[in-house]
Write a protein that holds these residues in place. Structure first.
Motif, PDB file in Angstrom:
ATOM      1  N   ASP A  17       0.784  -1.143   0.082  1.00 14.72           N
ATOM      2  CA  ASP A  17       0.075   0.134  -0.079  1.00 14.72           C
ATOM      3  C   ASP A  17       0.847   1.277  -0.052  1.00 14.72           C
ATOM      4  OD1 ASP A  17      -2.186  -1.636   0.085  1.00 14.72           O
ATOM      5  OD2 ASP A  17      -2.665  -1.222   2.068  1.00 14.72           O
ATOM      6  N   LEU A  18       2.288   0.923   0.418  1.00 12.97           N
ATOM      7  CA  LEU A  18       3.030   2.142   0.339  1.00 12.97           C
ATOM      8  C   LEU A  18       3.799   2.642  -0.681  1.00 12.97           C
ATOM      9  CD1 LEU A  18       4.737   1.646   4.337  1.00 12.97           C
ATOM     10  CD2 LEU A  18       2.915   3.512   3.513  1.00 12.97           C
ATOM     11  N   ARG A  19       3.275   1.637  -1.850  1.00  9.37           N
ATOM     12  CA  ARG A  19       4.137   1.620  -3.119  1.00  9.37           C
ATOM     13  C   ARG A  19       5.246   1.325  -3.217  1.00  9.37           C
ATOM     14  NH1 ARG A  19      -0.796   1.753  -3.779  1.00  9.37           N
ATOM     15  NH2 ARG A  19      -1.914   3.184  -5.045  1.00  9.37           N
ATOM     16  N   LEU A  20       5.944   0.231  -2.303  1.00  2.71           N
ATOM     17  CA  LEU A  20       7.326  -0.070  -1.986  1.00  2.71           C
ATOM     18  C   LEU A  20       7.113  -1.299  -3.068  1.00  2.71           C
ATOM     19  CD1 LEU A  20       8.218   0.265   1.592  1.00  2.71           C
ATOM     20  CD2 LEU A  20       8.948   1.712  -0.279  1.00  2.71           C
ATOM     21  N   LYS A  21       8.397  -1.480  -3.617  1.00  2.00           N
ATOM     22  CA  LYS A  21       8.595  -2.620  -4.473  1.00  2.00           C
ATOM     23  C   LYS A  21       9.326  -3.685  -3.719  1.00  2.00           C
ATOM     24  CE  LYS A  21      10.260  -4.248  -8.974  1.00  2.00           C
ATOM     25  NZ  LYS A  21      11.232  -4.097 -10.125  1.00  2.00           N
ATOM     26  N   VAL A  22       8.313  -4.368  -3.048  1.00  2.00           N
ATOM     27  CA  VAL A  22       8.996  -5.550  -2.295  1.00  2.00           C
ATOM     28  C   VAL A  22       9.232  -6.976  -2.914  1.00  2.00           C
ATOM     29  CG1 VAL A  22       8.464  -6.741   0.105  1.00  2.00           C
ATOM     30  CG2 VAL A  22       7.670  -4.461  -0.410  1.00  2.00           C
ATOM     31  N   GLY A  23      10.448  -7.289  -2.725  1.00  2.00           N
ATOM     32  CA  GLY A  23      10.674  -8.831  -3.038  1.00  2.00           C
ATOM     33  C   GLY A  23      10.907  -9.755  -1.725  1.00  2.00           C
ATOM     34  N   HIS A  24      10.046 -11.002  -1.649  1.00  2.00           N
ATOM     35  CA  HIS A  24      10.162 -11.413  -0.505  1.00  2.00           C
ATOM     36  C   HIS A  24      10.155 -12.967  -0.872  1.00  2.00           C
ATOM     37  CE1 HIS A  24       5.690 -12.515  -1.119  1.00  2.00           C
ATOM     38  NE2 HIS A  24       5.601 -11.598  -1.744  1.00  2.00           N
ATOM     39  N   ALA A  25      10.325 -13.688   0.391  1.00  8.89           N
ATOM     40  CA  ALA A  25      10.288 -15.156   0.409  1.00  8.89           C
ATOM     41  C   ALA A  25       9.960 -15.352   2.011  1.00  8.89           C
ATOM     42  CB  ALA A  25      11.637 -15.835  -0.136  1.00  8.89           C
ATOM     43  N   SER A  26       9.190 -16.816   2.010  1.00  9.07           N
ATOM     44  CA  SER A  26       9.172 -17.078   3.552  1.00  9.07           C
ATOM     45  C   SER A  26       9.724 -18.545   3.260  1.00  9.07           C
ATOM     46  CB  SER A  26       7.490 -17.271   3.580  1.00  9.07           C
ATOM     47  OG  SER A  26       7.090 -15.959   3.512  1.00  9.07           O
ATOM     48  N   ARG A  27      10.816 -18.674   4.027  1.00  8.35           N
ATOM     49  CA  ARG A  27      11.724 -19.953   4.188  1.00  8.35           C
ATOM     50  C   ARG A  27      11.912 -20.566   5.547  1.00  8.35           C
ATOM     51  NH1 ARG A  27      14.869 -17.593  -0.616  1.00  8.35           N
ATOM     52  NH2 ARG A  27      13.543 -18.119  -2.354  1.00  8.35           N
ATOM     53  N   THR A  28      12.169 -21.757   5.582  1.00  4.80           N
ATOM     54  CA  THR A  28      12.930 -22.150   6.796  1.00  4.80           C
ATOM     55  C   THR A  28      14.482 -22.314   6.361  1.00  4.80           C
ATOM     56  OG1 THR A  28      13.018 -24.405   6.053  1.00  4.80           O
ATOM     57  CG2 THR A  28      11.209 -23.772   7.133  1.00  4.80           C
ATOM     58  N   ILE A  29      15.525 -22.569   7.460  1.00  5.09           N
ATOM     59  CA  ILE A  29      16.863 -22.667   7.289  1.00  5.09           C
ATOM     60  C   ILE A  29      17.111 -23.794   6.448  1.00  5.09           C
ATOM     61  CG2 ILE A  29      18.897 -23.014   8.282  1.00  5.09           C
ATOM     62  CD1 ILE A  29      17.882 -21.755  10.954  1.00  5.09           C
ATOM     63  N   LYS A  30      16.378 -24.703   6.477  1.00  9.49           N
ATOM     64  CA  LYS A  30      16.708 -25.932   5.456  1.00  9.49           C
ATOM     65  C   LYS A  30      16.434 -25.586   4.179  1.00  9.49           C
ATOM     66  CE  LYS A  30      15.648 -30.960   5.049  1.00  9.49           C
ATOM     67  NZ  LYS A  30      14.781 -32.099   5.516  1.00  9.49           N
ATOM     68  N   ASP A  31      15.435 -24.490   3.967  1.00  4.20           N
ATOM     69  CA  ASP A  31      14.910 -24.151   2.541  1.00  4.20           C
ATOM     70  C   ASP A  31      16.097 -23.328   2.012  1.00  4.20           C
ATOM     71  OD1 ASP A  31      12.521 -25.454   2.715  1.00  4.20           O
ATOM     72  OD2 ASP A  31      11.494 -23.479   3.333  1.00  4.20           O
ATOM     73  N   CYS A  32      16.674 -22.442   3.171  1.00  2.00           N
ATOM     74  CA  CYS A  32      17.590 -21.568   2.413  1.00  2.00           C
ATOM     75  C   CYS A  32      18.692 -22.187   1.914  1.00  2.00           C
ATOM     76  CB  CYS A  32      18.030 -20.594   3.634  1.00  2.00           C
ATOM     77  SG  CYS A  32      16.711 -19.394   4.096  1.00  2.00           S
ATOM     78  N   LEU A  33      19.340 -23.397   2.813  1.00  2.00           N
ATOM     79  CA  LEU A  33      20.304 -23.953   2.264  1.00  2.00           C
ATOM     80  C   LEU A  33      20.176 -24.825   1.061  1.00  2.00           C
ATOM     81  CD1 LEU A  33      21.294 -25.389   6.000  1.00  2.00           C
ATOM     82  CD2 LEU A  33      22.227 -23.701   4.807  1.00  2.00           C
ATOM     83  N   ARG A  34      18.927 -25.443   0.863  1.00  2.00           N
ATOM     84  CA  ARG A  34      18.752 -25.979  -0.348  1.00  2.00           C
ATOM     85  C   ARG A  34      19.090 -25.292  -1.437  1.00  2.00           C
ATOM     86  NH1 ARG A  34      14.233 -26.862  -2.765  1.00  2.00           N
ATOM     87  NH2 ARG A  34      12.860 -26.367  -0.732  1.00  2.00           N
ATOM     88  N   LEU A  35      18.174 -24.240  -1.326  1.00  2.00           N
ATOM     89  CA  LEU A  35      18.014 -23.232  -2.360  1.00  2.00           C
ATOM     90  C   LEU A  35      19.101 -22.448  -2.972  1.00  2.00           C
ATOM     91  CD1 LEU A  35      14.513 -21.768  -1.563  1.00  2.00           C
ATOM     92  CD2 LEU A  35      15.102 -23.525  -3.610  1.00  2.00           C
TER      93      LEU A  35
END
Length: 940
Positions: free
Chosen positions: A174-192
């Protein structure tokens, strides 16, 4: 992991604020303006408290967004205002934008967790850590940078955490910010991160913002232990491969005229790549650590800082000007950035040219730093050596004093090397001789000791010989000149070269800076000389094969643009410089004079070929008188070809090649057989004989009619093929019929458009208007009136890409032209919507110049109009001339990017030249008025 700043709680001394315990990150030091001006925590907390008081959770988002929108606007305005006053304080500005974003994100997180989705006792699975990644994680933000966020949870995202994340994101959107986002676990971060180097790079620069600090610390520990450790080589190779692909996508040149300040060669991403690699290898948190690690010397790190600060400043100004994440430094934006950063016109050059020269010098510095850094990596054995080294292990033999390190030419003993100043030049010759790259440590040594290059060294016979050998002896002068130029050696040895280093020419014609253009010209000459362009450039290739004075042609090319960037005519000033430089480089008096003449007249052949009618004998006689000898003609032809080809990859084409070949051929014949051979009667007789042979199947009466119906200029102005076309079109042509013949002329990179119709005043203008309406770009035109009242006109036109029209487009082209000529379309009205200059091209200035020449042709006055090009210009000019009862016999159009030179061969209504100065002035005023009115229309 970059740790968060200590949270800054809003003081609760004011009872009105105690109900809203806002926690903000600590403001960093050295922001561009005070923290309170960027984000007034007390006032914003009070406003949030008032806005949310008594509301249900579902109403919170609608209440807080206006408050945060105003806070974001106020903060950005404060930073922008301060930055306007300190336009190169980019790092304080990027820190300020990042901290402002931190504050906004912290507020959104607080609202989402405490007010919209409060949870009294979160379980272990409902922990969440908010982490900034990428550029935001690094703490560097331009005004329109993305906000890249990682929402980290210990296990699969819980429903509560999902709700919190959703609420946060909606507030930020709503603030017109261009947001890049991801929701992950630590295991997801290591794998990806293990599978994708882009994700791994983003995780490399993670920064904890809020939430569960223990969870964020666990991520940091496991990334280092399980993802980063032991994988440095593969990461480095991936980043370097990514860099090469990025450079290729951006054009592959450091001197692109519209560079991308972020992704281009020598841009911010190149500097960031160095830091990523250092961080991955050594865990550095600050680029200054590169000195401690001996990757850079202190003075090199200072260069790193200056380049980084300059490039960030440019990027921030681009974002502020456009209001979007624009990183391409387009022509129109270059002017605006130069103005915002305080550059001014001086020394005969525009402010934007001074600005872009600084830009390219910083981009060159980035290239130097990259080279030094990568060689250090090779020494640490974490980067593979050059491909050739891995394929061919055999090392070339080097002269005493040199050694080979990682297949690069290095200096054995620096102290001994510097005892003889000539070694600074010999290094480049040895590199050419062996075909090896110079080791960065050797380059550093050269750069640090340029002060040793003095007049004593420049005037020694051996120094002169070494330099000339670099040009003439080893077959690859481009490589030596480019390396010498990048290290400052070329400007040190030839001080007159220094002003044109990284000098940008602010126009759409030149693709390179002046120094790079010069080196490209030398490359072209070397390739022609080695027989690589025989099919493409047969005349220049044969000239070099037969033999010319190589010292003269190479040195003339090196110096031909050395006078640019000053108020004086660069050809005149360049010739004066050549008069000093040529003897200093060992040329004798006669050769020096030839170099001086070539520099003085290096544009003569190009101008004659592109701006004059080569079918006019006077043009050829004047040019032959100017060059005087076949030797000079050959030298000037080769120089002209290399010069035009060196302007840009798309500049040379068949049209220019045909013109240069024709001028060389006709002038050679004149110099060999005498200038008296160039006369209208002789040419007319030859042309009639050729047509008679081509039409030998015609009956005698028809052939006699055709050979007798045209005036002398017709016979000298057209080739036999075109005359055959017109003979066919005119045969039994009724007075009310318009015949059109459109044929691609591949030899000239144009479509030949022939028209035959009854003659009437203004026919040239009507034809030019019809062609303008279909978007055709006219490059040459001729019109003739026959003795029996018909007009024959031929135009050579190109499409919007500068190519002949595709055969499939010709029927529609013919239909549109026919409609216009029959009056079904009113050109003066229809042209208004088409006669527009693109926004990005409006920054170019071209002063209008109009000259009258009664000496360049025996029977016509030559009017040359040099001005700003636009789609409807030729129509406006020819209509103005027609309204003034001026007969146009031919037009030659030469386009140089946004600049065009339209040359008209004309007579007055009585068939006479315009000798009267008063008539010339009156006609000039009318032409200028037409240009000014059209220019206003084109930008309206």
């Amino acid at each position: 992991m970059t740790l968060p700043q200590e949270p800054l709680a809003v003081p609760d001394s004011d009872p009105a604020l105690t109900t809203y315990p806002l926690q903000l990150p600590q403001a960093p030091d050295n922001m561009i303006c005070p923290a309170a001006c960027i984000f007034d925590a007390r006032a914003i907390a009070k406003a949030l408290d008032a806005a949310t008081s008594g509301l249900a959770p579902a109403q919170m988002r609608g209440a807080v967004v206006p408050v945060l929108t105003q806070a974001l606007q106020d903060g950005r305005s404060a930073i922008a205002a301060a930055f306007e006053q300190q336009p190169f304080d980019s790092r304080p500005a990027t820190r300020a934008y990042c901290w402002l974003t931190d504050c906004i994100v912290a507020c959104a997180q607080d609202v989402a967790i405490r007010l919209i989705h409060p949870l009294a006792q979160p379980s272990q699975h409902e922990r969440i850590a908010l982490i900034a990644v990428g550029g935001y994680g690094r703490g560097e933000m331009a005004p329109q940078s993305d906000v890249d966020l990682l929402f980290l949870s210990p296990t699969r995202i819980s429903p509560w955490a999902e709700s919190v994340i959703e609420a946060m994101l909606y507030i930020l959107w709503d603030l017109r910010l261009k947001v890049g986002h991801a929701s992950r676990t630590i295991k997801d971060c290591l794998r990806l991160g293990g599978d994708d180097f882009t994700i791994r790079t983003a995780l490399l620069e993670h920064r904890f913002l809020g939430g569960d600090a223990a969870l964020a610390a666990d991520l940091d520990r496991r990334l280092k232990a399980e993802l980063f450790k032991g994988t440095a080589r593969e990461f480095i190779e991936a980043k370097l491969s990514e860099r090469d692909s990025r450079h290729e996508k951006q054009g592959g040149q450091r001197y692109m005229v519209e560079p991308n300040v972020k992704e281009g060669k020598g841009g911010l991403r190149d500097l960031q790549s160095l830091f990523w690699i250092a961080k991955y290898l050594h865990g550095v948190q600050d680029p200054a650590d590169l000195v401690r690690l001996k990757m850079f010397r202190p003075e090199e790190y200072a260069t790193f800082q200056k380049a980084e600060s300059f490039l960030w400043a440019v990027r921030c100004h681009l974002h502020l000007i456009t209001g979007r994440p624009a990183d391409q430094l387009t022509f129109d934006l270059q002017v605006q950035v130069a103005e915002r950063t305080g550059y001014v016109d001086k020394g005969g050059r525009r402010a934007v040219e001074h600005f872009m020269q600084d830009y390219f010098r910083h981009a060159t510095s980035v290239g130097d730093l990259t080279r030094i850094f990568l060689t250090k990596l090779e020494a640490l054995h974490v980067k593979s050596g050059p491909l050739l080294e891995r394929i061919f292990r055999r090392m070339p033999k080097v002269k005493p004093g040199y050694v080979v390190i990682h297949n690069r030419l290095a200096i054995e003993n620096e102290t001994a090397f510097l005892k003889d100043k000539l070694n600074l030049l010999r290094l480049f010759e040895e590199a050419l001789r062996t075909g090896m790259l110079i080791h960065p440590d050797a380059m550093r040594l050269v750069t640090a000791n340029l002060n040793l290059i003095d007049d004593d060294l420049r005037n020694t016979r051996e120094a002169q010989q070494i330099f000339m050998d670099l040009l003439l002896k080893h077959g690859n002068p481009e490589r030596a000149l480019r390396r010498m130029n990048e290290l400052g050696m070329l400007a040190a040895f030839i001080p007159e070269f220094e002003p044109i280093v990284a000098m940008m020419q602010f126009n759409m014609y030149h693709s390179y800076t002046v120094d790079e253009h010069t080196i490209q010209c030398i490359r072209n000459l070397s390739e022609i000389e080695r027989g690589k362009l025989v099919e493409e450039l047969p005349v220049a290739s044969s000239i070099l094969r037969e033999g010319v004075n190589r010292k003269v042609i190479y040195l003339a090319l090196l110096l031909h643009d050395i006078g640019k960037g000053r108020t004086e005519d660069h050809s005149v000033l360049g010739a004066q410089i050549a008069r000093r430089v040529a003897p200093r480089l060992g040329l004798n008096k006669a050769d020096s004079e030839t170099v001086e003449w070539l520099v003085r007249y290096h544009l003569l052949m190009s101008d004659m070929a592109q701006k004059r009618d080569l079918s006019d004998p006077r043009t050829l006689r004047d040019f032959a008188k100017a060059v005087k000898t076949r030797k000079r003609l050959d030298l000037l032809t080769v120089l002209t070809v290399c010069d035009i080809r060196g302007v840009g990859p798309q500049t040379w084409n068949n049209w220019k090649a045909m013109l240069i070949r024709q001028l060389h051929r006709e002038t050679s014949r004149a110099l060999e057989h005498g200038l008296e051979d160039l006369n209208r009667e002789h040419r007319g007789a030859e042309a009639k004989g050729a047509l008679r042979e081509a039409l030998r199947d015609w009956d005698a009466a028809a052939l006699k009619l055709e050979l007798g119906r045209h005036y002398p200029p017709y016979w000298q102005g057209l080739d036999t093929r075109t005359q055959v076309i017109f003979a066919t079109m005119l045969r039994d042509l009724p007075d009310d019929e318009i015949r059109i013949d459109l044929v691609p002329d591949e030899d000239r990179d144009a479509t030949r458009a022939c028209f035959a119709l009854s003659d009437h005043p203004g026919i040239f203008s009507r034809l030019a208007g019809a062609l303008a309406l279909v978007g055709a770009n006219v490059v040459d035109a001729r019109t003739y009136t026959s003795k029996d009242g018909f007009a024959t006109a031929v135009f050579w036109v190109q499409d919007e890409t500068g190519s002949p029209y595709d055969a499939t487009r010709l029927p529609r082209l013919r239909q549109m032209i026919d409609k216009t000529l029959r009056g079904e379309v009113v050109t003066t009205e229809a042209i208004k919507s088409r006669d527009k200059i693109k926004k990005r091209e409006r920054a170019f200035r071209v002063a209008t110049s109009i000259t009258f020449d009664n000496e360049g042709s025996e029977i016509y006055t030559i009017i040359e109009v040099d001005t700003r090009d636009r789609p409807g210009l030729l129509f406006d000019l020819t209509r103005t001339l027609a309204n003034a009862n001026v007969y146009i016999a031919s037009a030659v159009i030469a386009t140089y990017g946004e600049q065009v030179v339209d040359t008209f061969y004309v007579k007055d209504m009585f068939g006479l030249k315009f000798h009267s100065l008063a008539k010339q002035k009156a006609l000039e005023r009318k032409l200028r008025d037409a240009i000014e009115q059209g220019a206003k229309r084109a930008i309206s």
